[in-house]
Structure formats: C-alpha cells, structure tokens
Design a protein around this motif. Sequence first.
Motif, short mmCIF file in Angstrom:
data_model
loop_
_atom_site.label_atom_id
_atom_site.label_comp_id
_atom_site.label_asym_id
_atom_site.label_seq_id
_atom_site.Cartn_x
_atom_site.Cartn_y
_atom_site.Cartn_z
N LEU A 259 34.47 15.71 -34.79
CA LEU A 259 33.55 17.02 -34.86
C LEU A 259 34.35 17.93 -36.14
O LEU A 259 33.46 18.30 -36.68
CB LEU A 259 33.61 17.38 -33.53
CG LEU A 259 32.82 18.81 -33.54
CD1 LEU A 259 31.51 18.43 -34.03
CD2 LEU A 259 32.75 19.52 -32.01
N PHE A 260 35.67 17.79 -35.92
CA PHE A 260 36.56 18.50 -37.00
C PHE A 260 36.14 18.35 -38.24
O PHE A 260 35.80 19.29 -39.04
CB PHE A 260 37.96 18.41 -36.45
CG PHE A 260 38.93 19.01 -37.73
CD1 PHE A 260 38.99 20.14 -38.14
CD2 PHE A 260 39.63 17.85 -38.66
CE1 PHE A 260 39.81 20.65 -39.05
CE2 PHE A 260 40.09 18.41 -39.62
CZ PHE A 260 40.47 19.83 -39.89
N ARG B 125 32.20 19.46 -39.41
CA ARG B 125 31.94 20.82 -39.22
C ARG B 125 32.19 21.58 -40.68
O ARG B 125 31.69 22.49 -40.96
CB ARG B 125 32.67 21.55 -38.20
CG ARG B 125 32.55 21.26 -36.89
CD ARG B 125 32.91 22.22 -35.81
NE ARG B 125 34.16 22.58 -35.96
CZ ARG B 125 34.93 23.43 -35.19
NH1 ARG B 125 34.31 24.00 -34.26
NH2 ARG B 125 36.02 23.76 -34.88
N THR B 126 32.89 20.83 -41.58
CA THR B 126 32.93 21.26 -42.87
C THR B 126 32.12 20.48 -43.87
O THR B 126 32.16 19.25 -43.92
CB THR B 126 34.41 21.34 -43.44
OG1 THR B 126 34.99 22.20 -42.67
CG2 THR B 126 34.58 22.05 -44.79
N HIS B 127 31.43 20.91 -44.79
CA HIS B 127 30.80 20.08 -45.86
C HIS B 127 31.76 19.56 -46.64
O HIS B 127 32.90 19.72 -46.96
CB HIS B 127 29.72 21.19 -46.83
CG HIS B 127 28.77 20.44 -47.75
ND1 HIS B 127 29.26 19.62 -49.07
CD2 HIS B 127 27.55 20.16 -47.57
CE1 HIS B 127 28.14 19.13 -49.36
NE2 HIS B 127 26.89 19.42 -48.59
N ASP C 122 39.66 24.12 -31.74
CA ASP C 122 38.32 24.78 -31.65
C ASP C 122 37.41 23.82 -31.53
O ASP C 122 36.21 23.76 -30.89
CB ASP C 122 38.30 25.63 -32.74
CG ASP C 122 36.75 26.48 -32.68
OD1 ASP C 122 36.73 27.24 -31.81
OD2 ASP C 122 36.20 26.43 -33.59
N ALA C 123 37.39 22.64 -32.38
CA ALA C 123 36.76 21.63 -32.06
C ALA C 123 36.66 20.83 -30.91
O ALA C 123 35.73 20.36 -30.33
CB ALA C 123 37.18 20.75 -33.14
N SER D 171 34.45 23.05 -28.86
CA SER D 171 33.06 22.83 -28.93
C SER D 171 32.42 21.58 -28.45
O SER D 171 31.36 21.39 -27.85
CB SER D 171 32.82 22.86 -30.38
OG SER D 171 33.32 24.15 -31.14
N ALA E 181 27.38 20.17 -41.62
CA ALA E 181 27.63 21.35 -41.00
C ALA E 181 26.54 22.17 -40.46
O ALA E 181 26.32 22.79 -39.42
CB ALA E 181 28.58 22.24 -41.81
N LEU F 163 24.68 20.40 -37.48
CA LEU F 163 25.41 20.79 -36.09
C LEU F 163 25.25 21.98 -35.65
O LEU F 163 24.92 22.31 -34.46
CB LEU F 163 27.03 20.90 -36.54
CG LEU F 163 27.48 19.47 -36.41
CD1 LEU F 163 29.03 19.33 -36.99
CD2 LEU F 163 27.61 18.61 -34.98
N SER F 164 24.82 23.24 -36.65
CA SER F 164 24.32 24.21 -36.21
C SER F 164 23.18 24.15 -35.64
O SER F 164 22.68 25.10 -34.58
CB SER F 164 24.35 25.37 -37.55
OG SER F 164 23.52 25.01 -38.32
#
Length: 361
Positions: free
Chosen positions: A189-190, A193-195, A209-210, A213, A251, A254-255
């Motif tokens: 997931l980490f 979460r970033t393009h 934080d990941a 989540s 990312a 995921l939102s």
Amino acid sequence: MLGNRRPTIEPKATENIDEMIATIGQLIDRGVAYESDGDVYFSVRSFESYGKLSRHDLDDLRTGDRVEPGAQKHDTLDFALWKAAKPGEPAWESPWGSGRPGWHIECSVMAAKYLGDDFDIHGGGTDLIFPHHENEIAQSEAATGKRFAKYWMHNGMLNLSGEKMSKSTGHFITLLESLEKWDPMAVRLFYLRTHYRKPLEFSRAALDDAESSLGRLRAFRRRTSGTAGSVADVGVLDAFRAHMDDDLDVAGALSVIFEAVRAANAKLDAGDDADDLVAAVNEALAVLGLDIDDAVADDVDVSDLAAELGLSVSSVDGLVAARDTARADRDFALADAIREGLSALNITIEDTADGARWHRD
C-alpha cells in the motif's frame, strides 16, 4: 508476501550472447555500426531521431566526459555494442575477437527475443532515460526498421533521508528488512499511494501511516464479511477505472476506494444497506492486489490462557465463544479476563451487531 506475480520469463544476458552477436553483425551490415580494435560502436549520428525520448539535441550534448580512454571512436557520442576482452573479465568469442557485449545491446536483444521487435510497454527508472533507453531505441530501430516500444513508463526514484537509494554507496534498506518491521500488505500500500512517476520517500512515518490505513480497510472487511455476491456500485467502479486509465493513477484510484469505505460505513451506521459499495471496494482492492483478509490465528497457542481461566477450550474461537457465554451469564469478570488474555496474545475482539469478531493484530 507482497502479492506480486512472478514474471513469465526471467532472461539472463549470458544465455543470449549469440543473439547479441547476430544483432551487432546486422547493425554493422547496415552501416550504422563499426569495428575498431576489437570494439564495436554504434554510430549515433547515423540515427536521425536520436534524442527523441530524452529530448536531447546532439549538438547540445556535452560529450567530452563520455570519451573512453583509448577508445577509437569515429565520434565521441558513439556507444559500445561490443568490448574487447580485458584480463579478469568474462569473455566470449565473436567475429571481432574475444570480448563481451555492451550494456545497452543486452536489453535490446532480450526484449526483441521475448517481446517482439515492436512491443507495448517499456519500463525503468527515470535515471535510465538517458543514455540507456535512448541507446536502446537507436540500436533496436536501426536493426529492425520498426518502432521499439509504444509506451515508456519511467518510475521516480526511491529516496531514503532525501537521497536516492544506492547499493554502491550503502545508502539503502532492503525489502526483506522492511518486511520484518511492517505488514507486507502495508508495504504494498505504501508503494501504491504515490504516482509511479514521482519520487518516493521511504520513512518509518510513511510506513506506519500505510499500516494504519491498511487497518482501516481490514476493519471494514471484518464489518462487511457477509455481503459477498452483491452487484458493485457502478459509479465507484467508473471513478476507479478513470484514475487507472489516467497514466496508471493508482493513488487517485485508492482515494476512490477510501471514499467508498467512508460512504459505506456511514450507511451501515445509519442502518442502511451498503452491499453495492462493499462489492465495489472488494473488486477494486482485488485489481490492486491488496489482500486485506486478516491473518489466521490457528498457530496461536491458547492452552495456557485457557488453563489459567479454568476453561477446556483449545482455540481462539473457543475462547471467544466462552466469552459470549460469560457475558450472557453476566460474568463480566471472566469475559474481561478472556478479552485481556487474548489481547496479550495480539488477538483483538470486536463486539458488533452481528456478534463478537476477532482478528489478529
């Protein structure tokens, strides 16, 4: 552990030397490469569109620092296809003498062999755009007369303390080291979460934080585990696909998932049906390879706890059932003791409208 699929083929350069020699010979025959003292070079200026990927102009390139000592190049821009043998290095026989292939030709030849002369997607780090990928294009298209790759997807660098990870400098952390500290799905997931085109900072705070989540997703799965088979919400899936179709904007996708989770929880809190949202979330998570099912606790030894509490049970389920019985009998001391004992074993009990559920922390 991470849910990654293994590649269909994992080729090795040393198993494709003959094909590399053949391609180099083809480039020589076409007049775009030449032999010089046992080396073979590609003539960059013979390929008119050189620089189209990196947007470099040949006349603007600073070439002096790329001249190899003793190299007999026609032009300082030319790059090696074959290098004459040196003491202590691996070498193979070729029409130009004993030697080894250059770095760039290895990738072109193996790509053509296993993917075809013109394939869809070529990936790699942003640090490879020039000169490596530029050279791949030049030698491949000069050899085949076809476009090398349709799409180029370059990922940003993974940074540690603000600097690019580098094995050569020792500035790195291994994947296995990270998996010893964080849940594999949290690590996945980490990264998601970033393009992929953006640089990514590897930090304890980001991984924590990941993991948090991931915990929210798993709590949602536990709350909605009995809603399988429903028709997925079309709006959620359409929004998810729109992000995935936009340069693989995972990312953004995921939102959409987390927004659907919030909406579903709000419906459930109000006593409304949320099966369509649950189905959409499950379908989207499956696309991303995020397995959010809780780890089983079959390997947890509860015999000592059960004996301490005077209970003849041998599993977590048995203890949870005993707690339910104790609560029904208003023996809250025993119920609390079971909960606290399981908590010490990293087992959490959640009381829901559908009964008690447990999961492993």
